[in-house]
Each structure stands twice: as structure tokens, then as C-alpha cells.
Design a protein around this motif. Sequence first.
Motif, mmCIF file in Angstrom:
data_model
loop_
_atom_site.group_PDB
_atom_site.id
_atom_site.type_symbol
_atom_site.label_atom_id
_atom_site.label_comp_id
_atom_site.label_asym_id
_atom_site.label_seq_id
_atom_site.Cartn_x
_atom_site.Cartn_y
_atom_site.Cartn_z
ATOM 1 N N VAL A 80 0.845 -1.192 0.000
ATOM 2 C CA VAL A 80 0.000 0.000 0.000
ATOM 3 C C VAL A 80 0.882 1.243 0.000
ATOM 4 N N VAL A 81 0.575 2.195 -0.866
ATOM 5 C CA VAL A 81 1.179 3.522 -0.790
ATOM 6 C C VAL A 81 0.178 4.436 -0.092
ATOM 7 N N LEU A 82 0.630 5.097 0.973
ATOM 8 C CA LEU A 82 -0.202 6.013 1.746
ATOM 9 C C LEU A 82 0.309 7.432 1.527
ATOM 10 N N ALA A 83 -0.514 8.270 0.901
ATOM 11 C CA ALA A 83 -0.139 9.664 0.636
ATOM 12 C C ALA A 83 -0.957 10.559 1.569
ATOM 13 N N GLU A 84 -0.305 11.068 2.602
ATOM 14 C CA GLU A 84 -0.970 11.874 3.642
ATOM 15 C C GLU A 84 0.025 12.908 4.154
ATOM 16 N N ASP A 85 -0.344 14.203 4.090
ATOM 17 C CA ASP A 85 0.612 15.243 4.485
ATOM 18 C C ASP A 85 0.681 15.447 5.989
ATOM 19 N N ASP A 86 -0.327 14.996 6.724
ATOM 20 C CA ASP A 86 -0.307 15.081 8.190
ATOM 21 C C ASP A 86 0.502 13.897 8.725
ATOM 22 N N GLU A 87 1.691 14.176 9.239
ATOM 23 C CA GLU A 87 2.598 13.091 9.624
ATOM 24 C C GLU A 87 2.041 12.237 10.754
ATOM 25 N N LYS A 88 1.359 12.855 11.723
ATOM 26 C CA LYS A 88 0.785 12.076 12.825
ATOM 27 C C LYS A 88 -0.326 11.162 12.314
ATOM 28 N N GLN A 89 -1.183 11.707 11.455
ATOM 29 C CA GLN A 89 -2.261 10.893 10.878
ATOM 30 C C GLN A 89 -1.684 9.755 10.043
ATOM 31 N N ALA A 90 -0.646 10.063 9.271
ATOM 32 C CA ALA A 90 -0.027 9.045 8.426
ATOM 33 C C ALA A 90 0.564 7.923 9.269
ATOM 34 N N GLU A 91 1.207 8.278 10.363
ATOM 35 C CA GLU A 91 1.821 7.259 11.225
ATOM 36 C C GLU A 91 0.761 6.364 11.853
ATOM 37 N N LEU A 92 -0.369 6.959 12.274
ATOM 38 C CA LEU A 92 -1.448 6.176 12.869
ATOM 39 C C LEU A 92 -2.031 5.194 11.860
ATOM 40 N N VAL A 93 -2.309 5.677 10.647
ATOM 41 C CA VAL A 93 -2.865 4.803 9.608
ATOM 42 C C VAL A 93 -1.857 3.717 9.240
ATOM 43 N N ARG A 94 -0.596 4.089 9.119
ATOM 44 C CA ARG A 94 0.441 3.108 8.773
ATOM 45 C C ARG A 94 0.457 1.961 9.783
ATOM 46 N N ARG A 95 0.398 2.308 11.079
ATOM 47 C CA ARG A 95 0.444 1.265 12.105
ATOM 48 C C ARG A 95 -0.740 0.308 11.995
ATOM 49 N N VAL A 114 4.124 2.106 2.343
ATOM 50 C CA VAL A 114 5.081 3.151 1.991
ATOM 51 C C VAL A 114 4.377 4.486 2.161
ATOM 52 N N VAL A 115 4.934 5.369 3.005
ATOM 53 C CA VAL A 115 4.302 6.652 3.318
ATOM 54 C C VAL A 115 4.993 7.777 2.557
ATOM 55 N N VAL A 116 4.196 8.626 1.921
ATOM 56 C CA VAL A 116 4.707 9.846 1.286
ATOM 57 C C VAL A 116 3.825 11.006 1.753
ATOM 58 N N HIS A 117 4.354 12.230 1.613
ATOM 59 C CA HIS A 117 3.646 13.384 2.173
ATOM 60 C C HIS A 117 3.287 14.448 1.147
ATOM 61 N N ASP A 118 3.473 14.171 -0.133
ATOM 62 C CA ASP A 118 3.084 15.141 -1.167
ATOM 63 C C ASP A 118 2.681 14.388 -2.426
ATOM 64 N N GLY A 119 1.980 15.097 -3.319
ATOM 65 C CA GLY A 119 1.418 14.457 -4.499
ATOM 66 C C GLY A 119 2.456 13.962 -5.483
ATOM 67 N N ARG A 120 3.524 14.720 -5.668
ATOM 68 C CA ARG A 120 4.552 14.304 -6.624
ATOM 69 C C ARG A 120 5.201 12.996 -6.186
ATOM 70 N N SER A 121 5.472 12.875 -4.887
ATOM 71 C CA SER A 121 6.062 11.633 -4.373
ATOM 72 C C SER A 121 5.092 10.465 -4.501
ATOM 73 N N ALA A 122 3.791 10.743 -4.339
ATOM 74 C CA ALA A 122 2.787 9.682 -4.506
ATOM 75 C C ALA A 122 2.834 9.130 -5.926
ATOM 76 N N LEU A 123 2.889 10.023 -6.916
ATOM 77 C CA LEU A 123 2.977 9.582 -8.309
ATOM 78 C C LEU A 123 4.237 8.759 -8.548
ATOM 79 N N GLU A 124 5.363 9.225 -8.018
ATOM 80 C CA GLU A 124 6.631 8.527 -8.230
ATOM 81 C C GLU A 124 6.612 7.133 -7.613
ATOM 82 N N GLU A 125 6.079 7.008 -6.388
ATOM 83 C CA GLU A 125 6.081 5.714 -5.708
ATOM 84 C C GLU A 125 5.118 4.725 -6.368
ATOM 85 N N VAL A 126 3.965 5.208 -6.809
ATOM 86 C CA VAL A 126 3.022 4.315 -7.486
ATOM 87 C C VAL A 126 3.619 3.808 -8.786
#
Length: 229
Positions: free
Chosen positions: A5-20, A30-42
Amino acid sequence: MCAQVVLAEDDEKQAELVRRYLERENHTVVVVHDGRSALEEVRRRQPDLLVLDVMLPGVDGLDVCRILRRESDIPVLMLTARTEEDDMLLGLDLGADDYMTKPFSPRELAARVRTLLRRTRVPVAAEPSTLLRVGEVAVDLERHELFADGTHISCTPGELRLIATMAARPHRVFTRAQLLENMHGIDQCITTRTIDTHVLNLRKKIEPDPRRPVRLLTVYGVGYKLTGG
């Protein structure tokens, strides 16, 4: 059911909770925090699912979804703080397969991910007989593909599930509620207008003239049916 799963979420605390929560389900996240990185990782990883926040810096989530739908049929679960139904339908119209509004329960998100993966993964033991044909429209359940007039049609997993449901029982009239229950299960975040959005998108793809449909028909006051056209 383990997935990447690629998780694209700019709120780091929210992203960490969902990741866990997702990792507890044995998914690789795989966590990314911006749209460009989401495209690259996918593009680089070809994951099984993208969990995509709408309000991303740089390239926002709606644009990420729009770009990916030209390239891939990856299932997309959108997250947003927006509560207006029009915003929700815009995301679905761009190709998202499910939608959750913030604040949400991480446990519910994990359950939505399980459901989405079950719905979009093709069973390994699928038989070649899983070809549904209605006139010039064919759905290959084994390969997860849609064809119209002999041409391969790119569509989202949600669109494919909807037309496969109707192709399994051609000429039967399905209500919006029946189609929605078959696709998602009834919940508070997605309305029956979701079905209308998918139908409009499918007509653009399978009808000779989407303005005068002859295959995916509206039965006024009831719902929709698929015919041989």
C-alpha cells in the motif's frame, strides 16, 4: 490478505497512525507526504492500493488521481476533510474507488482497505469461463478487463464491478441501492449518486453515442439495466 500500500498523507501524525493500523493487517506500507512523491512511488512500486489524501501539497490528491487513471487501474481510497457531496462525487468521477471523510476511525479505514482489496483482486483459481458477454460488451473476470466492440476499455475497479454485476444478469433491472450494496456495502459516506457517476463514465466508454445509450439503460423510477444494444 497481504498487500503493498502507498499512503499519501501530508499530516505526519495521521499518516503514522494509519500506517500502524495497516501494518497490523500485515500490509507493507510506503508513506509519502506530497502528491509528486505519490505519483513517483506508485509508478515505481506498482502497489496493490493507494490511500490518497485530497489536500496534498504540490500536486493535490484529485490531480494525482486524474493522472494515475490515465496510466493505471490501481484501486484508490481517497481521504478528505471536505464533507460536501459534490466533492465526494468529483473524486469518484476522477476514478477513486472509495471515499472516507475526516475524522475517521483507523479501524474502519483498515476494514475499507480489506474490502477494496477483496473486490479488486482476481482469485488465482479463476476459470476461463469467467467471461461475461452481453452483445458487444464483454467482461473478463479472470483478467479484470472490459471490452466493447472488440476494443479493450480502461476502467476503474469500481466501474468494472458495477458492469460485471449487470453483465451477470443481462436485461435485469437493478436499483441503485442493489448495485451499491453489491459494490461497497451500504455505508454513510457513499450515496446512491455514486452509481450515477459510474454509469455516466461507463456510457462514455462503451456506448456508440453516450448521449443516446442503447446498452447501459436507465429504467426511470427504478434503476439501470445492461442489454445487448
